[in-house]
Every structure is written in C-alpha cells, then in structure tokens.
Design an enzyme around this catalytic site. Structure first.
Site, PDB file in Angstrom:
ATOM      1  N   ASP A 274       1.045  42.264  98.167  1.00  0.00           N
ATOM      2  CA  ASP A 274       1.990  41.664  99.063  1.00  0.00           C
ATOM      3  C   ASP A 274       2.658  42.389 100.446  1.00  0.00           C
ATOM      4  O   ASP A 274       3.850  41.921 101.058  1.00  0.00           O
ATOM      5  CB  ASP A 274       3.437  41.274  98.648  1.00  0.00           C
ATOM      6  CG  ASP A 274       4.201  41.999  97.341  1.00  0.00           C
ATOM      7  OD1 ASP A 274       3.685  42.698  96.900  1.00  0.00           O
ATOM      8  OD2 ASP A 274       5.344  41.663  97.088  1.00  0.00           O
ATOM      9  N   GLU A 275       1.445  43.719 100.513  1.00  0.00           N
ATOM     10  CA  GLU A 275       2.507  44.383 101.815  1.00  0.00           C
ATOM     11  C   GLU A 275       1.441  44.983 102.082  1.00  0.00           C
ATOM     12  O   GLU A 275      -0.064  45.438 101.609  1.00  0.00           O
ATOM     13  CB  GLU A 275       2.929  45.104 100.156  1.00  0.00           C
ATOM     14  CG  GLU A 275       4.207  46.562 101.339  1.00  0.00           C
ATOM     15  CD  GLU A 275       4.950  47.272 100.737  1.00  0.00           C
ATOM     16  OE1 GLU A 275       5.230  48.319 101.219  1.00  0.00           O
ATOM     17  OE2 GLU A 275       4.566  46.934  99.559  1.00  0.00           O
TER      18      GLU A 275
END
Length: 473
Positions: A118-119
C-alpha cells in the site's frame, strides 16, 4: 522487472524541486474490505489475526477513533471496540489492488519504488522537467483521481524534495490528503514536529533523545553532532542529524532485490506434538517453494524459525551445496532442523524460509523426481528472522471446514458472499458484493457441499462510478 528506461535514469533526488512523491493507500486492508462488503461501509473494521494471540494489521478510521491501531493485540482491540468487524484478511484481493495502483504510478515515472502493498515512492524528475509546486500538485491530484476511479479507494500523497519530506507530508492530512512541500518550506514544516517523526527514531531512541531535551526535529537539527555520535553511535547519530536538517540523498530505486522467501504461522495454542509440528513444517515449505517457483528464483539456505512458549525465538539454518526451489528438498532440510529443537514446552510460531536467492536452477526441475535427498552434513549458524508468510489456501483461507471471517465464498443457491463467523458446526455467511446493497445473512452447516471457497469479487469501476453518482443525486 524494471520499467523501460528505469536503469538509465536512476539518480539522487533533486533537492531544489518537490519531485519525490510518497503514496500511501488509506487504511488499505480495511478499505478493500469495506469496498467489497457494503454492509461494512461506515462501520469499524479491523483486519489481522482473529485468534487469541492475533495482532491488528490495519484498522479502519471508524475503528481508530476507539484507539484501535496497527500492531496492537486483537484481544485488546476487541475490548476497545467490541462492535467492530474482525476479519482475517484476503491478501489475494489486496495484491490485485496494489498492482493496479503501482501500474498507475508507473504512468507518472519509471522510477517507482514499492515499499509495501500500500505504499511507494515516485521520482517525477525522471520523466518531467520544470517541476514546481503547482505542477507537482496537479500531477498528484490527477493520480489520486485515477486511483479512486480504478479501485474505489483513496490514496494520500505527500510530495517534497526528498523521501524524508514526502513521507512526512503524506501523513499530515490523512485520509485522502495531498500535501506538497516546496524546498523553501521544508525547514519550517519539520522544525516543530516531534523528533519521533524522523525515520530511524524508534521507541528507545526517541526516549533517549527526549530525555536529552531534544523533543522536536528543530531541536535535533540544532544539536551538536559530537554529542549525538556519543549518544547513538557514529552512523546513527550523523544519519539522524542529516534527516533533521532535511538532508536525504536516498534515491528512489525501482527494483528491490528480495533477500528471502518465507512462510510462517502463529498458533492459537502452544503445540508440543513433534509429528504435528513436522507436518506443519512441510506445509510451510510447500508454500515457500510455490513462491520461489512463481518468482523464478531458487535459494541455497534453508532456515527454520521457532518461537517458543516464552516468546524466545530460535533460528536454525543450513546452507546447501546447490540452489533449490524443490518443496520436497526444502521440507526435508527444515524437518531435520526441527529435529534439533526442543519443543516439549510448547511452540507458538513456526516458520520456514529460503535465502541466498538466485535465478531459477535447472536442478530444481529434477529434485522432486529424484525422491528423498541425501542428507548433507548439518550446519546451523544463527539465521536472520524470516519475512512474514501467507496462507496455504489460494484465497487466503484454509480448506473447509476452517472458515475464516472475511473469507470469500460462493454458494450454489445463494451466490457469492463472505464468511461472518463459524463454530459449533455452523458457518454464517452474508451474501453480497461490491456492487450490491447490503446482503442477507444465512447460517449454514459448516460442511455444506454447496458452499465453497471463492476468489475475491471482481471490482467494476464503471458500476462503482454509477453507484456513486446515484448516491450523490
């Protein structure tokens, strides 16, 4: 694989432009669950281990207001927020969304460095020139809109002249935020923030700095370098001082070399049966081998990780004369390593890993056909901890009847849905999907032949957009 041209443009960020982006999908695991399960939208959702020893991976913002956050024990989270939906997680669904977002990021620049599902960091200077704050803001806003349209999820973006500033900026207005920090403004932004915001300042280092009167990043930036070196060591002290002064030359690197592949499992109760533990070791080895083959790599060092009843962790490893991705071979060595571990007092976590990775070896194709391998001499140097593993089931859940909360299922009569809970021979399923209204709940026999595990539901951006338009009108 590197995007076209990435290797030719890899360089340090330009400190005169806010061209580095940090992308962070908001409450990612929980947000995917709320997207795919309409009955959970607007409700507190907690994703992670659901057993007595589980740990929270992600909490929705509705759960965070009760004090539930990442890494807290699930048992404690249940006391703080008893009415939340506690789900085991669906990594296959999260991976699909992550790949979509990373593909959109690569449309901005060939320099995209994923940090996790997610990053990621993006260096815009690899693809564009003349980037001022207004231009970066427009690019980042367009990206956020495309992510929402493609996935139904929000992403917070920070932009600055370095990874350090971009990362800090992305946290300032979450969720669904956008903060661009021009180089001239980074000192004022950082100065009043807690020193704990600096990368590399954990709980112990943070406490030492605060006790020394260095409470803010501004305090740290003004500190004496010699004093920091005496307190923290040369590498750590000088590194933190540079960060505090806004100096971060780390490049955005689009390809990270995997150092190991592993799988591990935490048990709800301590296990002492050696035969049971050996079988679980073999299953973990099979999962590791599957990941090695899928990645086209093999490895020479097999590692066993055992966390005992008292939380002490043992790592045992063996380096082979050749690289392998054979499930049979990895399992054989891992079980032998287990034979040398005392399990009488109980084992709470077991993991298998393979490191020393290289490109796929031809001998791997033959290993499973040759039968049991010859036993090499045992060598057991202390090994590193393993990376987190996953589930043996292709959809992130065990074979029936071990239904997990949140698991995707399909019923021959009722259609697609997800497991709300199970026990005492029964399983409760809510039949709904990302494009339906909140669905009906049915309680079925745990061994109902018409109920089967299913892949994650397919998200349709157009149907999602139409539903949002109807809701807005």
């Amino acid at each position: 694989m590197l995007p076209p041209g990435a290797s030719a443009v890899r360089s340090r960020p330009d400190p005169t432009r806010p061209a580095v982006l940090h992308l962070d999908l908001d409450a990612f695991f929980a947000a995917v669950e709320q997207r795919d399960k309409p009955s959970l939208r607007g409700r507190p959702v907690v994703v992670g281990g659901t057993g007595g020893r589980g740990v929270v991976a992600t909490a929705s913002y509705e759960a965070r207001v009760f004090g539930v956050g990442s890494a807290v024990p699930t048992a404690w989270a249940r006391r703080l927020c008893p009415n939340a939906a506690y789900l085991a997680g669906r990594f296959s669904a999260y991976r699909v969304v992550s790949e979509q977002v990373m593909a959109l990021a690569r449309e901005l620049s060939p320099l995209v460095e994923p940090v996790s599902l997610d990053e990621a960091y993006v260096d815009l200077s690899a693809a564009r020139e003349g980037l001022d704050a207004a231009a970066v803001t427009a690019i980042a806003q367009g990206f956020r809109e495309r992510v929402l349209a493609a996935t139904g999820l929000t992403v917070s973006v920070g932009a600055g002249p370095s990874k350090l500033v971009a990362k800090i900026a992305s946290d300032l207005r979450k969720p669904d935020g956008l903060v661009v920090v021009p180089p001239a403004e980074q000192h004022d932004l950082l100065a009043s923030m807690s020193v704990r915001r600096v990368p590399g300042v954990g709980a112990v280092t943070g406490d030492r700095l605060v006790r020394s009167g260095l409470r803010t990043i501004g305090d740290l930036a003004a500190a004496d370098e010699g004093e920091l070196v005496r307190m923290l060591g040369r590498a750590h002290g000088t590194g933190l001082l540079a960060f505090a002064r806004g100096v971060d030359p780390r490049p955005v690197v689009p390809e990270r070399e995997a150092k190991s592949v592993s799988a591990e499992q935490t048990f709800s109760t301590d296990l002492t049966d050696r035969r049971d533990l050996a079988e679980r070791t073999r299953r973990a080895a099979e999962r590791v081998a599957g990941r090695l083959v899928a990645a086209g790599v093999s490895g020479r060092t097999v590692t066993l990780k055992v966390r005992r009843y008292d939380f002490s962790t043992l790592n045992r490893s063996r380096t082979l004369p050749h690289a392998t991705s054979s499930a049979r071979e990895i399992a054989a060595h891992a079980v032998e390593l287990l034979d040398g571990v005392d399990v009488a007092d109980g084992v709470r976590l077991l993991g298998v890993g393979v490191s020393g990775l290289s490109e796929f070896a031809q001998t791997d194709l033959l290993a499973d056909l040759l039968g049991p391998v010859d036993e090499p001499e045992r060598e057991e140097p202390a090994g590193d901890g393993l990376l987190p593993g996953g589930s043996a089931h292709p959809y992130g859940a065990p074979a029936r009847p071990g239904w997990l909360p949140g698991q995707d299922v399909h019923h021959a009569e009722h259609g697609p849905g997800w497991v709300q809970g199970s026990g005492v021979g029964r399983v409760t399923v809510r039949f709904e999907g990302p494009h339906t209204p909140p669905g009906r709940v049915r309680t079925l026999r745990e061994d109902d032949p018409d109920l089967q595990p299913a892949p994650p539901p397919v998200f349709d951006p157009q149907r999602w957009a139409d539903a949002r338009a109807r809701a807005a009108s």
